[in-house]
Design a protein around this motif. Structure first.
Motif, PDB file in Angstrom:
ATOM      1  N   GLY A 190       1.403  -1.191   0.203  1.00  0.00           N
ATOM      2  CA  GLY A 190       0.116  -0.047  -0.225  1.00  0.00           C
ATOM      3  C   GLY A 190       0.759   1.499   0.020  1.00  0.00           C
ATOM      4  N   LYS A 191       1.870   1.201   0.631  1.00  0.00           N
ATOM      5  CA  LYS A 191       2.978   2.518   1.001  1.00  0.00           C
ATOM      6  C   LYS A 191       3.752   2.651  -0.736  1.00  0.00           C
ATOM      7  N   VAL A 192       4.005   1.136  -1.092  1.00  0.00           N
ATOM      8  CA  VAL A 192       4.002   2.204  -2.319  1.00  0.00           C
ATOM      9  C   VAL A 192       3.297   2.384  -3.725  1.00  0.00           C
ATOM     10  N   PHE A 193       2.249   1.488  -3.222  1.00  0.00           N
ATOM     11  CA  PHE A 193       1.758   2.284  -4.081  1.00  0.00           C
ATOM     12  C   PHE A 193       0.819   3.727  -4.331  1.00  0.00           C
ATOM     13  N   SER A 194       0.791   4.178  -2.777  1.00  0.00           N
ATOM     14  CA  SER A 194       0.102   5.243  -1.863  1.00  0.00           C
ATOM     15  C   SER A 194       1.210   6.563  -3.198  1.00  0.00           C
ATOM     16  N   SER A 195       2.345   6.598  -3.273  1.00  0.00           N
ATOM     17  CA  SER A 195       3.061   7.617  -4.272  1.00  0.00           C
ATOM     18  C   SER A 195       2.490   7.889  -5.530  1.00  0.00           C
ATOM     19  N   ILE A 196       1.833   7.206  -6.099  1.00  0.00           N
ATOM     20  CA  ILE A 196       2.150   6.385  -7.307  1.00  0.00           C
ATOM     21  C   ILE A 196       0.923   7.647  -7.434  1.00  0.00           C
TER      22      ILE A 196
END
Length: 178
Positions: free
Chosen positions: A164-170
């Motif tokens: 979730g943290k990885v994809f939250s910056s997209i």
């Protein structure tokens, strides 16, 4: 009688055993008597049956309420003789009434016996087999669900949080080019 056993006032050798709670129909203690006076004790085997309203829960409203007009009807312009119509009505109604009584007199008690046995077996199986199996299953599954929940929280929650943290910056933007 031997002289060592004195008679009680009623002429009996022993007193009647008395339970602390008392009999449910003749309570001994005052508190239980008050509770029972508020609630009426009904014995299901000796309850009064209503001989006028024999379908108080309306189980057969849609099936049995069939009258002559529901089965036979003559539209406007097509009428038989009035005497034939009245005789047909009387024949239908009386035949239905007496044939039902005859069938219920012949088959009513055997069918009641069969249905009583069937529902007794059904109740027995439900009370002594089905509900205990379901309760046992729920108790066992509760233990398994706790272990499953611990595994999910231990292994999957950190993984999903990291993803979730990885994809939250997209950031995604939509542009329409002409």
């Amino acid at each position: 009688l031997p002289p060592a056993l004195p008679l009680l006032p009623q002429g009996f050798l022993y007193t009647e055993p008395v339970r602390e709670q008392g009999n449910i129909y003749k309570p001994n203690n005052k508190m239980m008597a008050d509770e029972l006076s508020e609630k009426t004790v009904h014995d299901v085997h000796t309850k009064e049956i209503d001989l006028v309203n024999r379908d108080p829960k309306h189980l057969n409203d849609d099936v049995v309420k069939i009258d002559f007009e529901d089965v036979i009807a003559e539209p406007e312009g097509t009428h038989s003789f009035d005497g034939i119509w009245k005789a047909s009505f009387t024949t239908f109604t009386v035949t239905k009434y007496w044939f039902y009584r005859l069938l219920s007199a012949i088959f009513g008690i055997p069918m009641a016996l069969i249905w009583g046995i069937y529902f007794a077996i059904l109740s027995f199986l439900h009370i002594w087999a089905v509900v205990p199996c379901i309760r046992s299953y729920l108790i066992e599954i509760q233990c398994i669900s706790r272990v499953y929940s611990i595994c999910i929280h231990t292994f999957c929650d950190p993984l999903f949080e990291a993803i979730g943290k990885v994809f939250s910056s997209i950031r995604a933007t939509v542009r329409k080019e002409i």
